[in-house]
Design an enzyme around this catalytic site. Structure first.
Site: not given
Lengths: 462, 462
Positions: A41-42, A81, A85, A134, A136, A159, A248, A300-301, A321
């Site tokens: 995540d991130d 996010c 996903r 996660k 989300h 998140s 994240h 994810d990004n 992001k």
């Protein structure tokens, strides 16, 4: 392309559709491989050792990359996010599945249950499926993993900086105990006008098993759950979707990693994820599953730049992001399958949406035929049989095509600040970059190649 | 520290000094290792696959890094050519040896012959020594490699974008033939007020053997010469200083590489260097020399950003060549010695000046005792016996200390634009960065840590 709003369809109907769609013409694979997707995540393009970070130490990921295929032009389907996903799991660009941005804690919706997820597709092929980490994609029961093709779920439903939704009925009893009363949670919301950070529930299936969960233990707990799931399913094909909560914000690491990275807490979280990857690969080796398991690691990004040192690095790319600059979408990606995937660095293009199509293909299933699937089967690339089928990629912000890539060329119709924020007006003259020569998007070539600007601008009409 | 102007001392005197200085107390190494230094020109921190470049393919260097020690905090001693090279060869910061910047074609001077070079030091230990490639420490005979400790030389005496010095007496006959008359060369100089680019001589020893040399063949020729030198000296200890001309502008690659890299000609040149490295390592393997040969690959300074796509990338660092930002000094660095150096990624600090001291130490020699040597012996780090002795580093522009690093902290007393140019005035409040957490030098911590600003400012008084 128009936005389809999520519709609440009964899961029974979903199942019928799925069965009809997926069983038409596929050939059952003789020995369908296990599929493990590890989704950070991130995590930014520049955050791993093997992608050039100087002080975050990732020996296990470096080794995974050395043994497998390291992608240098791999795109997450979206720069935030939930949309990212949803695209990973459905093989479709955000405007098709309707999850266009981020689901906040007060949102009552989620990924349209009518969408067919990779988990649903693989389940129809007899796979055991688990979501760990996660989610989300909607925190109400009808949107949670068990309703989207996963046999089991352990994780935080959104998140880790989000608040508890006071209307989250299924969780109310567990969450709003005397220690964490509804009034207390609401008082955070009202007085500070922001959610009580770090106070997120841990779910097993649809039940809250810990609130607030100790975030410093999440990576460990996810890893343990992953090992158990793998052990329990070692004799049948399985699909494990392990979506790490880190890095994240807010950042947490267990005692074993806290304060250990030169990079600070941000590095601690990644070094713990690196440990986790190592443990999982070792476990697969121990169980002799490596010759029939694809492990895919990605993010994810891009990194959340505006939180400064609490966010990551996009390496040599531009932007982070929230943006359709390369740094928002291009992420580390490593495919690992010893004996089947040769040690390679590939600069071929591919995307998270391709994991849907590739996953189904590996399982011997066709992709759904009743809807447009944007993902492509990259297994020829993975197995050294040919180039990537992906020759273009569309960069969406919500349902707007902000940028588009074809071959080495990327055109920007609208741009944002490198750190995010709203897109500007549509550019009178788009920006054009040769990403092969200029991965940092520094040297606009629009005036040099007006013919390319015209050609690539046609993507707006599709 | 004050600047010592280069003095022209007779090489005989140099030799006496050297003998006195080096033979006092050293223990002869029983089996002194061969030492190969491959030194690129203007290769940036982000320009290799293993340092995160997405489209420059460097499989041989990636493999060398995987088998050896990859440094992530390795500094070239200076951000421009001549000063950097002089420091590498002498183990001293520029203000000590007096080569403070770049020698241009009209300069009549070079590295002070009174300096003791690594080649001289190793020669005194019985090494065969060769310089192949770019010299750039003075193109008059008394400064050329043969006068500085090298048994042989093949290469271009300065940068490949420089002009021929009409006063270069030793070369006059060869260069100023009827095709390339003195008048013609002078006419370039006078009329265009710039040197005739790409028209540089190739020297063997002190003789011009080709003018103008075909730059597209330089990497190949250097490589062939390197292989020959290694073969000829396989039974005795040797020191090979292979200083690639590329990827300094103007960019040239041989037919085999031209147009092959997605990155364009800049990438072509690096992919050819990567080939060269692979061939050299293979040759060492074939001759069974790997268990007694240290190969060290690095660059003289960061990428030349102002030439845009003809220059390289500093990856996630700030600034490029000419500057004391990290991107000017921090370079890729790989140490390779199978069986002796374990596969490692190290974020320990080290510098090109340390190669002098380490090289002499490996040969069983002490560093000169009659002068200050800034280099440190990093062999304990290389061999996994301990951390790097280097805890601090000084960033000079000419004889000014512009920045200074101690541990993870770097202070800037003066800064330049990221692309170079003159330094600004001395900053009233210096900038302070935590390089471990913030390698991109984004978040000034001076106001948070005034005590560190005070402490690190003392470096100005040394």
């Amino acid at each position: 392309m128009t936005l389809r709003k999520p519709q609440l369809l009964h899961s029974f109907f979903s199942l019928i559709t799925l069965t009809l769609v997926l069983t038409q013409s596929h050939l059952k694979a003789e020995n369908p491989p296990n599929i493990v997707i590890i989704f950070c995540d991130d995590l930014g393009y520049g955050d791993l050792g093997v992608y050039g970070h100087p002080t975050i130490q990732t020996p296990n990921l470096d080794c995974m990359a050395a043994e497998g295929m390291k992608f240098t032009q791999f795109y997450s389907a979206n720069a935030v996010c939930s949309a990212s996903r949803a695209s990973l799991l459905t093989g479709r660009y955000p405007p098709r599945h309707g999850t266009l941005g981020v689901y906040f804690h007060h949102h009552q919706t989620g990924l349209n249950p009518d969408e067919i997820t990779l988990a649903e597709g693989l389940k129809a092929e007899g796979y055991s499926t688990a979501c760990i980490g996660k989610w989300h994609l909607g925190h109400k029961e009808e949107f949670l993993p068990l309703a989207q093709g996963f046999d089991s779920y352990l994780g935080v439903p959104y998140s880790n900086d989000m608040a508890v939704d006071p209307g989250m009925s299924f969780a109310k009893d567990a969450i709003f105990s005397e220690d964490w009363s509804l009034e207390k949670v609401r008082s955070y919301d009202l007085k500070k006008n922001k959610p009580p950070r770090n106070l997120v529930p841990l779910l097993q299936g649809n039940e809250v098993i810990e609130f607030p969960t100790d975030q410093s233990l999440l990576t460990k707990k996810y890893t343990e759950a992953a090992l158990s799931f793998i052990s329990e399913n070692k004799d049948s094909p399985f699909f494990l979707y392990l979506a790490q909560t880190m890095p994240h914000i807010p950042l947490f690491a267990s005692e074993d990693f806290l304060g250990k990275s030169l990079r600070g807490i941000y590095g601690d979280t990644i070094e713990e994820i690196d440990w986790s990857v190592g443990v999982i690969l070792d476990h697969l080796k121990k169980l002799k599953l490596t010759d029939n398991t694809l492990v895919f690691f990605t993010s994810d990004n891009g990194p959340w730049l505006s939180v400064k040192l609490k966010g990551g690095s996009q390496g040599l790319l531009r932007g982070g992001k929230f943006t359709t600059w390369e740094g928002g979408h291009r992420v580390p990606a490593i495919a690992w399958w010893p004996g089947k995937i040769e040690p390679t660095v590939t600069s071929e293009m591919a995307s998270t949406i391709d994991l849907f199509t590739t996953g189904l293909s590996l399982a011997g299933a066709n992709s759904p035929s009743d809807r447009t699937i944007d993902g492509l089967d990259i297994s020829p690339l993975l197995f050294g049989k040919g180039p990537s089928p992906r020759k273009e990629f569309s960069f969406y912000k919500t349902n707007n095509l902000q940028a588009y890539r074809k071959g080495g060329w990327k055109i920007h119709f609208k741009v944002q600040k490198e750190t995010g924020g709203r897109p500007g007006e549509r550019l009178e003259t788009p920006l054009l970059f040769n990403l092969h020569a200029d991965p940092s998007e520094q040297y606009d070539q629009a005036s040099v190649h007006p013919e390319l600007v015209s050609e690539l601008s046609k993507s707006l009409d599709n």
